[in-house]
Structures are given as C-alpha cells and as structure tokens.
Design a protein around this motif. Sequence first.
Motif, mmCIF file in Angstrom:
data_model
loop_
_atom_site.group_PDB
_atom_site.id
_atom_site.type_symbol
_atom_site.label_atom_id
_atom_site.label_comp_id
_atom_site.label_asym_id
_atom_site.label_seq_id
_atom_site.Cartn_x
_atom_site.Cartn_y
_atom_site.Cartn_z
ATOM 1 N N HIS A 279 -6.444 0.682 -6.797
ATOM 2 C CA HIS A 279 -7.447 1.622 -6.311
ATOM 3 C C HIS A 279 -6.766 2.700 -5.468
ATOM 4 C CE1 HIS A 279 -11.069 -1.357 -6.578
ATOM 5 N NE2 HIS A 279 -10.634 -0.980 -7.757
ATOM 6 N N GLU A 280 -7.137 3.946 -5.716
ATOM 7 C CA GLU A 280 -6.675 5.052 -4.877
ATOM 8 C C GLU A 280 -7.824 5.471 -3.966
ATOM 9 O OE1 GLU A 280 -4.255 8.622 -6.338
ATOM 10 O OE2 GLU A 280 -6.246 9.500 -5.966
ATOM 11 N N VAL A 281 -7.613 5.368 -2.669
ATOM 12 C CA VAL A 281 -8.636 5.684 -1.672
ATOM 13 C C VAL A 281 -8.195 6.921 -0.894
ATOM 14 C CG1 VAL A 281 -9.958 4.836 0.308
ATOM 15 C CG2 VAL A 281 -9.180 3.222 -1.456
ATOM 16 N N THR A 282 -9.096 7.896 -0.755
ATOM 17 C CA THR A 282 -8.777 9.139 -0.051
ATOM 18 C C THR A 282 -9.815 9.407 1.025
ATOM 19 O OG1 THR A 282 -7.800 10.061 -2.064
ATOM 20 C CG2 THR A 282 -8.341 11.612 -0.291
ATOM 21 N N TRP B 193 0.851 -1.184 0.000
ATOM 22 C CA TRP B 193 0.000 0.000 0.000
ATOM 23 C C TRP B 193 0.890 1.239 0.000
ATOM 24 C CZ3 TRP B 193 -5.433 0.579 0.360
ATOM 25 C CH2 TRP B 193 -6.155 -0.612 0.459
ATOM 26 N N PHE B 194 0.583 2.209 -0.859
ATOM 27 C CA PHE B 194 1.295 3.490 -0.866
ATOM 28 C C PHE B 194 0.481 4.512 -0.083
ATOM 29 C CE2 PHE B 194 1.690 7.767 -2.670
ATOM 30 C CZ PHE B 194 3.043 8.004 -2.442
ATOM 31 N N ILE B 195 1.107 5.193 0.876
ATOM 32 C CA ILE B 195 0.413 6.124 1.764
ATOM 33 C C ILE B 195 0.927 7.542 1.565
ATOM 34 C CG2 ILE B 195 -0.142 6.674 4.157
ATOM 35 C CD1 ILE B 195 -1.306 4.013 3.197
ATOM 36 N N ILE C 295 -2.851 4.121 -1.982
ATOM 37 C CA ILE C 295 -2.996 3.375 -3.226
ATOM 38 C C ILE C 295 -2.796 1.896 -2.923
ATOM 39 C CG2 ILE C 295 -2.094 3.008 -5.547
ATOM 40 C CD1 ILE C 295 -1.289 5.916 -5.627
ATOM 41 N N SER C 296 -3.729 1.090 -3.357
ATOM 42 C CA SER C 296 -3.751 -0.332 -3.024
ATOM 43 C C SER C 296 -2.629 -1.092 -3.720
ATOM 44 C CB SER C 296 -5.088 -0.937 -3.442
ATOM 45 O OG SER C 296 -5.151 -1.074 -4.859
ATOM 46 N N PRO C 297 -2.375 -2.320 -3.286
ATOM 47 C CA PRO C 297 -1.542 -3.218 -4.089
ATOM 48 C C PRO C 297 -2.199 -3.464 -5.454
ATOM 49 C CG PRO C 297 -1.845 -4.074 -1.863
ATOM 50 C CD PRO C 297 -2.791 -2.926 -2.016
ATOM 51 N N THR C 298 -1.505 -4.128 -6.338
ATOM 52 C CA THR C 298 -2.007 -4.380 -7.688
ATOM 53 C C THR C 298 -3.040 -5.510 -7.686
ATOM 54 O OG1 THR C 298 0.031 -3.611 -8.717
ATOM 55 C CG2 THR C 298 -1.346 -5.088 -10.016
#
Length: 378
Positions: A192-195, A51-53, A63-66
């Motif tokens: 998926h990008e979650v905000t 996960w990218f934070i 941003i989620s894993p692939t």
Amino acid sequence: MTKSKIYKLSGVFILLCIIGTGIWYWQLPNRHKAILKTTFLLKTGLVDNQWFIDNSHQEYKMISPTFYIDGIYKSMEGPKSSNFIQLSQDSTLLWITGFHVKALNSKTKTQISNDFICHTNIDFNDVKYFSNFHLEKRIGIYYPRLTSLSHGLENFNFPNGYGVPMKGNDMLYITTQSLNHNFPDANYLIKHEVTIDYSKDNTIIKPLLSRTVFIMLPYNKVDPFKSPIYPGTDFCTPIETKNHSYEDGKGNVLSGHWVIPVGKNTYRSSIDNQLQIEDSLRLHAAAVHVHPFATSINLFDKTTQKSIFTSHMNNHKDKIGLSNIDSFSSEAGIWLYKNHKYELVLEVNNTSTVAQDMMGSMFLFFYDTELDAVINKK
C-alpha cells in the motif's frame, strides 16, 4: 535409554507439537491467521519488511511492507502493518490538507486494483497534540483518530482554506490493512502506498477539529451470537465481542462491527455522546467508512427531522466491493447545535446469499474557533 530411543521419542514429540500447532492454527479466525502469517513473513524477511518513506514536495509518501494475499480476507481480516511517522524533524507548524492510499504490485510498484485496500487509519497522540496547543482539557475526551481511508474512499481532501494543524515533529500512527473479497485462489504480493498532503503556509488556512462518530448497536451479552428477532431494529449479532465492543454506562453492551442478513435493512444509532457539542459547530468535511453492501449513510438531525449530509455508495455489480463512497466538503459549512439530537442512519442491501459483516462510521471535521485563537493569538 539408548540414543536411538531418545531420538525416536524426540521425533514423536516434535511431530505431535507440529500437529497440535497446526490444529490450533486452523481453528483460529481468519483475522488471527493473517496476523500470525504476516508477523512470520515480516520477521523472517521472506517478504520486504520495511516501510519506504519519501517526504518531498509537501507530501509525506510511504510504501508499506509486503502483504501476502493467499485467500479470501473480508473486511478487518487481511494482513496489515503499522508505522509511526513525523512529517518533519522540527516543531514547525504544518497543515494537513489531504490523504490518499493505493494498492501496488509488490515487485513492480505499479498500481493495481483498489479492491485490495481494506482501510488506512491515521491516528494521533492526543496528549502531545493538545499539549502543544495548550489545550490539555481535551486530552482523553475525543477518539484520537484523525481519519480513515477505505475501499471506495481512497482519496480525501479538505475544502480550500481549511486543514488540520500539527507540529511537524508530532507523531502520527499509520495502520494500513489489505483486503480480498473475490479471489479464493489468490497468490499475490502487494503493498500500500499512503500519502499525506500538507502545507507550510498558514496565512489563509483555518484549523479543523476531528470528531469520530459511528453506529453502535446493542447485543445480547448473555448469548451474543444468537440472531436477533428483528435485524436492524432489535439487538444485533456482533462479529466478535473482543474488538469494537462498548458499554453504554447502563450495563448494556454494544457493537460497532456486526452481522447483516440477506436483503435490505436499516440501522440507526444516536451519536450525541460522540459529538460532545458544547455550543455549536460548523461542519466543513466528512470522510465515510462502511463495508460492502452498504448503500447510504446519513448524518441526520432528529430535532429538525432533516438530513445534514447523506453519503451514497456504489457497489460493484459483478463482485463484492465498493467502487465509490461519497464524502462531504464545504467551504461554507453546515451548523450543528448543542440542543439538537443527531444520529447516523445506515441503509444496506445484502445481495449475496449469506450473512455479511458491516460497519458505519463518519470522520467529521469542524472549524475549531478555540484552536484558531491559540494559533493566531486572538
């Protein structure tokens, strides 16, 4: 026994194991295949598994894993991933004001069609959350889901002046799941990008209490997958009996994820036990979760025979999917009362040629007078 014979027997045994595993795998439901494939790809590192934070500008972006999309994944079936997050590292009081999700190309990080978004759930730890505000009596009473974004409702904000208060170091549990209704020959890598939007200014924000309500329909526990005689008014056919199945305390079983036949139907369910209104509540926001072929869902006051809020959906014209789901947002609010009866009424129109799956949920947000008193020491 010679080494050559041992090698041959070992090879035959391994081959039989591979064949047996393959047969077992192909007999699994699509949802379980996705879980196994995703776990294998993430654990082996064949796709990006982190996960990218980014927590800046008073928004928490991740941003989620692939996710590997290699075929049709209907609602609740696609590859997914979960992550625990904290909005900050200390106990500063923050106010959550909005939620967003979008699908990205895994390599370029550019936005792609929202048709690859199934849902994104935001859950909280009710034990820690309510204990922080000395409201322990609420622990274990309410469904601990803050909200859910889904295909057709990828952005949701509270009305001005309202938000969900949370200590910054409280845990949120984020689960985001992919979707593909339309491309059987898919071979895509997506993310998926979650905000989550939040504010540190508590001078003008009023606290909201979340309540999750959803349609539950009875099914035949002796023969659950037998088609009901009168769809929509009699027993439903559940998608499965392990997930989204509930008991009503009277020996009956109900499903929150069921099959809809071709054509138009209406489904309705009492939500009084889910609302648990002790006095009166003022509704200020509502997010909606339904599946494709839903056309509207109505929060209905049975006592007055009036609609409180109706969410209308726009379905794609040339493919399966939802382009828009109406949400509800009001600074003035609408009152719900203890001595009234309430239900959800879902209208569907299955324009395909085969049965489809369906859910109908609302995430309701009420002004929380008790929590306001705690925060402001009234």
